[in-house]
Structure formats: structure tokens, C-alpha cells
Design an enzyme around this catalytic site. Structure first.
Site, PDB file in Angstrom:
ATOM      1  N   GLU A   1       7.268  45.813  33.252  1.00  0.00           N
ATOM      2  CA  GLU A   1       7.474  46.802  32.198  1.00  0.00           C
ATOM      3  C   GLU A   1       6.995  46.325  30.833  1.00  0.00           C
ATOM      4  O   GLU A   1       6.387  47.096  30.079  1.00  0.00           O
ATOM      5  CB  GLU A   1       8.962  47.200  32.127  1.00  0.00           C
ATOM      6  CG  GLU A   1       9.423  48.114  33.245  1.00  0.00           C
ATOM      7  CD  GLU A   1       9.639  47.414  34.573  1.00  0.00           C
ATOM      8  OE1 GLU A   1       9.849  48.103  35.590  1.00  0.00           O
ATOM      9  OE2 GLU A   1       9.602  46.158  34.604  1.00  0.00           O
TER      10      GLU A   1
ATOM     11  N   HIS B   1      21.719  50.424  37.899  1.00  0.00           N
ATOM     12  CA  HIS B   1      20.699  51.467  37.996  1.00  0.00           C
ATOM     13  C   HIS B   1      21.229  52.838  37.595  1.00  0.00           C
ATOM     14  O   HIS B   1      20.564  53.847  37.822  1.00  0.00           O
ATOM     15  CB  HIS B   1      20.154  51.552  39.429  1.00  0.00           C
ATOM     16  CG  HIS B   1      19.303  50.401  39.827  1.00  0.00           C
ATOM     17  ND1 HIS B   1      19.801  49.132  39.968  1.00  0.00           N
ATOM     18  CD2 HIS B   1      17.973  50.313  40.104  1.00  0.00           C
ATOM     19  CE1 HIS B   1      18.829  48.317  40.331  1.00  0.00           C
ATOM     20  NE2 HIS B   1      17.703  49.002  40.412  1.00  0.00           N
TER      21      HIS B   1
END
Length: 330
Positions: A60, A129
Site C-alpha cells: 500500500e 478488518h
């Protein structure tokens, strides 16, 4: 008006904008051949090719940094981060670079990029998550942060984000992807920083964003069956924040309940409550109530996860107690 899902509204807007502007490109993990973890980018690789729909490594910080550089050089990248939880790996790029380059270089270059990323609980994805950590980004000057709750706003706000010359974090809640609604086939983007009064009312103000805006609407409908007129405000934008619309509503109703899909302490709702107190303290007939997630890492077990999340029932209870406090109901 076309009827489509939130997911379809995002996909068709991406397709339309990419046809309009050749400088727009997509970057993200598995967005090309696999068509995205949530199928938002389905069909776009076939139409636009690998030069404009780029599968990235699982890195990322790297691909967000590449998008920043591309934006500085005149392109308009749209980054998909698979989940907002993974954006933590690119925090330095987002906060210290994307948000600050325009100011630090005296306006000589801008960063016209969009970061799309979903979040939210209720999907049994576990504590790491399922977070809503938009507060991290709404706190940062130089970023714009939007959170549409309907397919129509998903389309209009994504168009606005793509056309904006500042970096925009575009928040999507996993629970909204399959929701359906009317979406205009054409029309201008909405103004970033402008909340929407989605249901006018006179007795109480209910405030939410993303999934919680839909919960506020459900509570308003429940209250309407009891003769209570609730005004619903969908924030749509967390930075900039439309304080004027909040203040005008609470000046009229005299009380407010805020729903948020994050933790209560230091949350978005705290800023909203402070803004209301600063703006219309003398008009408040009861303290501003906040309804948020339980302050725990979100459990995986479905019954526990459900209990930890704010719901129609928890927001309705807070609204009922507020109305009782001001004497609107017993």
C-alpha cells in the site's frame, strides 16, 4: 432515473469518468484480472486495458506513493485500497505527502487523486478488518473525506472527488454495496462539504453518515409511526464538515442524536456534538446523545459482533430517551 446497487453506481461512475478523461487511471490490488475484491472494477480492464487499470503489488505504501507522484505530474489516479484497515500501511504517504504537498510547495503543484476504500463491521471479518478509522483522516487538514450512504450519492460524490484538485478519501461501507436506489443517469456532482437533509422534521434531529445515515432514516420512520417528526441529516462529507446545516437543524428541533460506526471516545460524534454546542447551546433542550460501537476490538462471533455495532434499536432508544427528556413523549 435508473435503479442500481451502490456497487453498480460506483462501477458505472468509474467507467463514465474514464471515458471522459484519458488522464484517469486506476491502481490497486487485484482490481484488474480479478476485477476487485468487491467487483467494483468488473469489466474495466477489458475496456480500458492494463495501462489504465493497473494491478499493483501488495504494498500500500508503494502504490499510494506512486499515485501521488502521478497526480503531481498531471494524471488523476484513483486508488483502491482493499480495506481501510490496510490504509494504515500507507499512513505516511496519505498524511505526510498527499495532504501536505500543495501547502508545503506554496500551491505550485496539487495532488488530484482519489483513494477509495471500504470499511465497517457486520461481515465477520475480525477485529483487524472491520474498523471504521475515518477519524484518522478527517483529522488531517489538506485531505477531503467523503462517505456517501446511497447509490445516488455514491455516484455524485465520486464524480466530485475525481474532478477535485485535492486528495479525497472516499469511504465505502461494506454493508451498503448491495443496497439499491434511484440513480440519475446524468447530472452534476454534488458539492463536497455539503450535508443533506434527507428527511425534514421538527421534533428531533438524527445525524449520521455512511451506513448510519440509513439507520437514522429507519429510526425516523419508526418515530413517524408514533407521531414524532424527526429530521435526518446525512453528513456525506467529514472534511470539510457542514456545521451550518447541523446548527440550523438543531436550532429548529432543540435536540439531537448522533449515530456513528466508530468508537465513541474521540469519535466523529464528539466533534459534531461540540459543533452543535458551540453553535446553538441556548437552543438545546437536552444534551446531545451519541450512539456508537462498543469500545472493544470487534468480535468475530456473529452474535457478539451484532451486539457491538450501533443499530436501529440502539439509536431508537437514545432518541426516545431524548424526546422524553424534552417532554415530547413519555
Amino acid at each position: 432515473m435508473a435503479i442500481m446497487t451502490y456497487r453498480e453506481a460506483l462501477r458505472e461512475t468509474l467507467r463514465e469518468e474514464m471515458r471522459r478523461d484519458d488522464d484517469i487511471l486506476l491502481l490497486g490490488e487485484e482490481i484488474g484480472i480479478f476485477e476487485g475484491s468487491y467487483k467494483i472494477t468488473a469489466g474495466l480492464l477489458d475496456e480500458f486495458g492494463p495501462k489504465r487499470v493497473r494491478d499493483t503489488p501488495i504494498a500500500e505504501e508503494g502504490f499510494v506513493g506512486a499515485a501521488i507522484g502521478a497526480a503531481m505530474l498531471g494524471l488523476r489516479p484513483i486508488v483502491e485500497i482493499m480495506t481501510i484497515n490496510f490504509s494504515l500501511l500507507a499512513l505516511d504517504q496519505i498524511v505526510n505527502h498527499a495532504a501536505k504537498i500543495y501547502g508545503m510547495f506554496g500551491g505550485q503543484t496539487s495532488v488530484p487523486m482519489v483513494i477509495r476504500t471500504p470499511g465497517g463491521g457486520g461481515q465477520q471479518l475480525g477485529a483487524t478488518h472491520s474498523q471504521n478509522i475515518e477519524l484518522y483522516y478527517a483529522f488531517v487538514p489538506g485531505l477531503k473525506v467523503v462517505a456517501p450512504s446511497t447509490p445516488a450519492d455514491a455516484r455524485a460524490l465520486l464524480k466530485a472527488a475525481i474532478e477535485d484538485d485535492d486528495p479525497v478519501l472516499f469511504l465505502e461501507n461494506l454493508a451498503l454495496y448491495n443496497t439499491r436506489g434511484e440513480v440519475p443517469e446524468s447530472g452534476p456532482p454534488v458539492e463536497i462539504g455539503r450535508a443533506a437533509v434527507t428527511r425534514p422534521g421538527t421534533d428531533i434531529t438524527l445525524i449520521g453518515y455512511s451506513r448510519m445515515a440509513t439507520v437514522c432514516t429507519a429510526v425516523a420512520e419508526k418515530l413517524a409511526a408514533e407521531g414524532i417528526s424527526a429530521e435526518v441529516i446525512d453528513l456525506r462529507s467529514l472534511r470539510p464538515l457542514d456545521r451550518d446545516t447541523l446548527i440550523a437543524s438543531v436550532r429548529k428541533t432543540g435536540c439531537a442524536v448522533i449515530g456513528e460506526d466508530d468508537w465513541l471516545t474521540y469519535g466523529i460524534g464528539a466533534e459534531l456534538a461540540a459543533s452543535i454546542s458551540d453553535g446553538v447551546f441556548d437552543y438545546l433542550d437536552a444534551p446531545v446523545r451519541r450512539v456508537a460501537m462498543a469500545e472493544v476490538p470487534l468480535p468475530y462471533a456473529k452474535p457478539l459482533e451484532t451486539l457491538a455495532l450501533p443499530s436501529v434499536d440502539s439509536l431508537y432508544t437514545a432518541a426516545s430517551e431524548t424526546l422524553a427528556a424534552v417532554g415530547t413523549r413519555r
